[in-house]
Design a protein around this motif. Structure first.
Motif, PDB file in Angstrom:
ATOM      1  N   LEU A  90      -3.397   0.188  -3.496  1.00  0.00           N
ATOM      2  CA  LEU A  90      -3.251  -1.064  -2.755  1.00  0.00           C
ATOM      3  C   LEU A  90      -3.122  -2.188  -3.759  1.00  0.00           C
ATOM      4  O   LEU A  90      -3.881  -2.234  -4.730  1.00  0.00           O
ATOM      5  N   LEU A 144      -6.307  -6.303   3.213  1.00  0.00           N
ATOM      6  CA  LEU A 144      -5.480  -5.153   3.572  1.00  0.00           C
ATOM      7  C   LEU A 144      -6.360  -4.183   4.358  1.00  0.00           C
ATOM      8  O   LEU A 144      -7.460  -3.839   3.925  1.00  0.00           O
ATOM      9  N   ASP A 181      -1.129   6.924  -4.052  1.00  0.00           N
ATOM     10  CA  ASP A 181      -1.398   6.640  -5.461  1.00  0.00           C
ATOM     11  C   ASP A 181      -0.631   7.612  -6.352  1.00  0.00           C
ATOM     12  O   ASP A 181      -0.624   8.823  -6.108  1.00  0.00           O
ATOM     13  N   TYR A 240      -6.979  -0.436   5.789  1.00  0.00           N
ATOM     14  CA  TYR A 240      -6.527   0.958   5.687  1.00  0.00           C
ATOM     15  C   TYR A 240      -7.600   1.824   6.318  1.00  0.00           C
ATOM     16  O   TYR A 240      -8.771   1.652   6.075  1.00  0.00           O
ATOM     17  N   GLN A 247      -5.423  -5.036  -7.876  1.00  0.00           N
ATOM     18  CA  GLN A 247      -5.065  -3.778  -7.229  1.00  0.00           C
ATOM     19  C   GLN A 247      -6.308  -2.931  -7.038  1.00  0.00           C
ATOM     20  O   GLN A 247      -7.345  -3.167  -7.647  1.00  0.00           O
ATOM     21  N   SER A 269       0.851  -1.192   0.000  1.00  0.00           N
ATOM     22  CA  SER A 269       0.000   0.000   0.000  1.00  0.00           C
ATOM     23  C   SER A 269       0.880   1.232   0.000  1.00  0.00           C
ATOM     24  O   SER A 269       1.936   1.261   0.640  1.00  0.00           O
ATOM     25  N   CYS A 270       0.486   2.255  -0.760  1.00  0.00           N
ATOM     26  CA  CYS A 270       1.297   3.473  -0.877  1.00  0.00           C
ATOM     27  C   CYS A 270       0.446   4.595  -1.457  1.00  0.00           C
ATOM     28  O   CYS A 270      -0.658   4.351  -1.929  1.00  0.00           O
ATOM     29  N   LEU A 301      -4.950   6.533  -2.259  1.00  0.00           N
ATOM     30  CA  LEU A 301      -4.189   5.354  -1.849  1.00  0.00           C
ATOM     31  C   LEU A 301      -4.191   4.292  -2.947  1.00  0.00           C
ATOM     32  O   LEU A 301      -5.194   4.080  -3.618  1.00  0.00           O
ATOM     33  N   GLN A 330      -7.510   1.283  -6.172  1.00  0.00           N
ATOM     34  CA  GLN A 330      -7.165   2.660  -5.873  1.00  0.00           C
ATOM     35  C   GLN A 330      -8.318   3.315  -5.139  1.00  0.00           C
ATOM     36  O   GLN A 330      -9.446   3.321  -5.638  1.00  0.00           O
ATOM     37  N   TRP A 388       4.930  -2.560   2.704  1.00  0.00           N
ATOM     38  CA  TRP A 388       4.767  -3.846   2.020  1.00  0.00           C
ATOM     39  C   TRP A 388       5.034  -5.016   2.956  1.00  0.00           C
ATOM     40  O   TRP A 388       5.592  -4.878   4.041  1.00  0.00           O
TER      41      TRP A 388
END
Lengths: 284, 284, 284, 284
Positions: free
Chosen positions: D47, D274, D13, D276, D37, D10-11, D45, D39, D79
C-alpha cells in the motif's frame, strides 16, 4: 529472525532520491521489507531508512560500499549500512538506582533488545547482584572529583577492550567529560527524569513537586556537551495529583523512566533513529 | 439540578477537624452529598470541600456565618461558602485566536459550564460573529502601549458594571498590569500553550518545534504578577513526531488548549479548586 | 514507615456517617492521616477509607472491635481494620510468560509492594531462575485435565501452610475451579491482556489484530466464577498502528500488563480497594 | 496552499513497486513532497501514498490515467489520484446531540477541514441554529419506521443534487439501510461512543457504567452493513473513576467523540486512509 540489511541515508532534498535508491536496490534484486522517508522542508533535508531481505540480494556486502558510492556521491548522501546479523554491543553505566538497569536486563533476557551486553559499569557496587542474576560481567570503578580523568581513561579502555558500540546511562549520576562525550557522539543514550526542557539539571522531581505541575515526565536523549540538551529520542508523561507526595512522584516517575529509556535503546538497536541538527527522526 | 451548598476550608492541620465540620453539619441536619479532604504534610495544612443538600438543612444561609464562625475561629479556618443556586458571572477576554472562545461558548450553551457570561471583551473585532451566534454581549476595546492604563480602567469599569466574578483569558494576547491582577487574585484563569514551566513566555510552539520535543502541552493556571508562573490548575500533552511541522503543532495544540482551559473553568465554577502557596488542590 | 491503622467501611448511605466515624476516632485521640469517602447515589451506598497514626491512639487494637461494634451496628456497617505493621502474604501463580512475574519481583525487592511473598507457584518449571534470583521459594505443580482437582488440592494446602492472604495470577494460563475461586473471593487478582469487556477469553491480541483496533489494552480484576467478568480494578491502553504486527502487539501489551497488574497489587496491599456489586472503588 | 497531486496505490506485494512508482514520477519531473508505504506481510499486500508538487510536473492530469495505466496493469495496482485543488464535498447527518456537529463546523470555519459542506441533514430541527451561525444549508427530513425508505430516497436525491462525495454521521441516531450503505462504500464515517468492539450497539455509556470500566472510549469507522463493525479509522479513551456518574461519562465521552471523529474526517479529506479487508491504513 530474518537476515536483513538496513540502509540509512540523509542528504539535501532534491528530485529523484527515492527513485535512485529504489532502482539501485531493484537492480540487485532486493526484496524491500520496509521503507520510510522524511523530508524536512525547512532544513531542505531528505532522510530515508530502507530495509531489505538479504535472501536473493545479489550484491555481496563486502562490495556494497563500492557499488553504492557513485549513487551516494551523485546526491551528496551521508549513509550507513547495518546488518541484522551483527548484534550491536552495549555497555550500561549505572549508579545506585537500579530500576532502569533491572528493566533493561529483563528486556534483553526476554529477547526484546537484540544486542549483546558485554558489561555493566558502575561507580557503586550496589547493583552487582542484578548483573549476576542475568550473568552479565560487572565492573565497579569508583569515581571521585580527584580521580575522574583516570576513571574515564579506565572506562574508555574497557569500552575498547569489549568492542562496545554504544553506551546507555541508566541513571548514572556522574557527568561525563566533554572528551568522553565527543568520542561517543550520538552513541551515548541518557534518561533524564523530567519532561525536558522543563527541570533540566539536578533534582527534577523535587522541583516538579514544588512547582505544582499536574503531570511529570521522562526524556531519553543522546548526550552532548551541554547538560540535558542533546537530541531528544523519546518522552512520556504520567498524571499526578495533589495527593502525590515527593516519594510518589519518584515511584511513578521510575515507571516512566523505564519505558522511555527502553524504547530509545530498542530504536537505537533497530537503526530507526537518525540525528540531524539537535533533533531526531525516529522511523516507524 | 440540586439545590446545594459547598463549604471550602483550609487551616493548620490538627486533630478533630473532620469531626468538627461533620458534627456542625449534622447538628443542622445536613445531608452530605460529597466530601473530600487533603492534608499537605509538608505544609502542615488541612484542606476540605464538603457539599450538602439544602433540602432539610435547618440553618438559614443568612445565619451560616454567625453559626459557623466559632468553629472556624477555634481551628483558625479560612473558609468560603458557595451556593449552587448562585451562578458565577464570567467575562471572557480574547484577541484574534478564537478556538478557545468558540469552545467555551459551545460548552456554556450545552450546559457544561454552569455560569452566566455577561460579556466578551476583546482588543480586536474579529470574534464578534461568535459572540453574536451565542447571543453574548461583545465589547471591543483597543489596547496599545499608549492607552493601556486607560484601557484597563475601562475594562475594570465593565467588570464592575456587569458584576463579574471571574475572568478567563481565552488566548488574550495582552499582559495585564500588576494592579489589575492583584485586584483579581485567583480569579483570572489563563491558558498557556506549553507544558509549563517549559517554554514560558513568547512563541512556545516555535520553541518546542526547534527543541525537537516529542510531546507538546498546554497549561491552565491562575494569573499572578510573574508571567506564566501562577498556580497550575490543569495540564495535558499530545504526542507529535518529526512529521509534524510548526503548523501541525499549532493545530494539535489548539485541541489541547481547549480541553485544558475548559476543565479549569468548569472546576473553578464548581468550587473544586483551592489555592495554597503557588499550588492548587483540585478536589474530585 | 509510619505505624498506622486503616478502617474500611461500607453501609447504606444516610446522614451522620462521617460524623459518627470521625467522632469515634477523635474520642480515642486518633490523628487522621488520610480520609476518603464515596457515595454511590444509585446504589444508596456509602463507602469510606480512613487511615490514622497509631501513635497517641488510646484504644488498644485488641479492643477495637468491641469498641467500634456499637457504631457499626447502629449504621449497618460492614467494616474491616488493617494495620500497616501486618504485611499481607502474597502467592504468585505463573505459567511460562514471565514478564509480569519479573516485574512484581523487582517491585517487591525495591520496596514498592509492602508484602511478603512466601511462594511462587507454577505449572511449568521455566521461571524457577527468577524465583532464585529474588530468593523466593518456587513450587512446580504440573496441571493437566486429569489431575486438576488434585493439583488444586495441593495448591490450597500450600496456601494454607504458608498463611497466604491473597493470590496474583501473573499470566497463569489455567482456569481455576469455581470451588477454588469461591474460597478466595476478592482475593485473587488476574491480569487479562485486553481492554475488557472487549476480547474476553482466549487470544485477545490475535483478535485485536484481526479487528484492526487502534489501541490495545490490559485489565486487572478480581477473579469470579465467570471468566474475565470480575470487578475491574485497573485498565490502561497503548496506541498501535497498521505498522505493528501481532508480535509488536504482544510486546507493547506486555508493558501494559506489567503496570496495570502492579498497580492493582499495590492498591490491594494498601487497602485502597472496596468491591461492591461487580465494581470497585479505588480510594485515592 | 500548495497545488499537489496524491496517488494512492494498493497491489500484491512484490519486488520493484517503489522503483516503478518513483521512476514514473521522476520521468515526469515530479517533485515528491511526501511518500509513505506499508507492506502487510500476512495479506501479501503493498500500500502506498505519494504526494507531489504539480509545479514542474510535465504530465497533464487529463493524460495521467493513460500514462500510468501500463505501470498499474503490470503490477495489478488498484489506484486513485486526488488533487489538492479539488475540495471534497461533505454532507453531515445529525440528530439532536450537537457537540460533534458544532465541533466539525468550527473546524471547517477555522480551515482545519479542507472541504466544502453543501448541507447538513437532520431528522430533527434542533440544530438549525448552528447551521445558520456557520451559514451552511440545513435540511430537515423526518424519519420514522413507516417512511424510512422514502426518507432515504429523499436523502439520496439531495446527495446527488449537491454532488456530495462523503457523509459524516455526527451522532445520527438512525440506522441506514444496506442499500444506502452499499451505495456509499468507504464514504460514510460514523462515530460510535465506545471503544469498539466493546459495547457495540445501543447505550454504550450506560453499559460501560454498569460494567465498572476504568476508561471509556470512542471509535470512528467506515459504516458497513453490520452495525458498528466497519473498518476502524481512529479510537481514543479517557480515564474515569468511581466518582463519575453516568452523566459525567456522557460529558467526558463527548470530548472524545469530537476529537476522534474530527481526526477521521481530516484524514479522509487528506486522502490518508486506505481500507483493506476490514482494516484501515492511516498514512502519516
Amino acid at each position: 529472525m530474518r537476515n536483513t540489511a538496513c540502509l540509512l541515508v540523509s542528504c539535501p532534498d532534491r528530485k529523484g532520491l527515492v527513485a535512485a535508491i529504489a532502482d539501485f536496490l531493484l537492480a540487485h534484486n532486493a526484496n524491500i521489507l520496509h521503507a520510510d522517508q522524511h523530508q524536512d522542508r525547512e532544513a531542505g533535508l531528505f532522510l530515508m531508512r530502507v530495509e531489505w531481505d538479504l535472501e536473493g540480494f545479489d550484491l555481496g556486502l563486502h562490495r556494497f560500499e563500492e557499488a553504492f558510492s557513485p549513487v551516494a556521491a551523485k546526491h551528496d548522501m551521508t549513509w550507513r549500512l547495518a546488518l541484522s546479523s551483527v548484534k550491536p554491543r552495549l555497555a550500561i553505566f549505572v549508579s545506585k538506582f537500579d530500576h532502569c538497569l533491572a528493566d533493561l536486563l529483563y528486556r534483553h533476557h526476554a529477547g526484546e533488545l537484540y544486542c549483546d551486553i558485554p558489561l555493566i559499569l558502575s561507580n557503586h557496587p550496589d547493583t552487582h547482584w542484578l548483573a549476576e542474576a542475568y550473568k552479565i560481567p560487572f565492573v565497579h570503578i569508583d569515581v571521585t572529583k580527584e580521580n575522574k580523568a583516570e576513571a574515564e581513561a579506565q572506562q574508555q579502555a574497557l569500552m575498547a577492550a569489549h568492542h562496545v558500540d554504544f553506551i546507555v546511562l541508566a541513571r548514572y549520576m556522574q557527568v561525563l567529560s566533554a572528551d568522553f562525550i565527543n568520542a561517543w557522539q550520538n552513541r551515548v543514550i541518557n534518561i533524564h527524569h523530567s519532561f525536558l526542557p522543563a527541570f533540566h539539571g539536578a533534582k527534577p522531581y523535587q522541583r516538579a513537586f514544588e512547582r505544582g505541575v499536574k503531570l511529570i515526565g521522562a526524556t531519553s536523549h543522546y548526550v552532548t556537551e551541554v547538560l540535558d540538551d542533546g537530541p531528544i529520542i523519546e518522552q512520556d508523561v504520567v498524571r499526578i495529583s495533589h495527593r502525590d507526595d515527593l516519594e510518589d512522584l519518584v515511584q511513578k516517575g521510575a515507571d516512566l523512566e523505564k519505558v522511555v529509556l527502553s524504547r530509545a535503546v530498542k530504536w537505537h538497536i533497530d537503526n530507526r533513529i537518525l540525528v540531524y541538527g539537535n533533533k531526531t527522526v525516529v522511523f516507524d
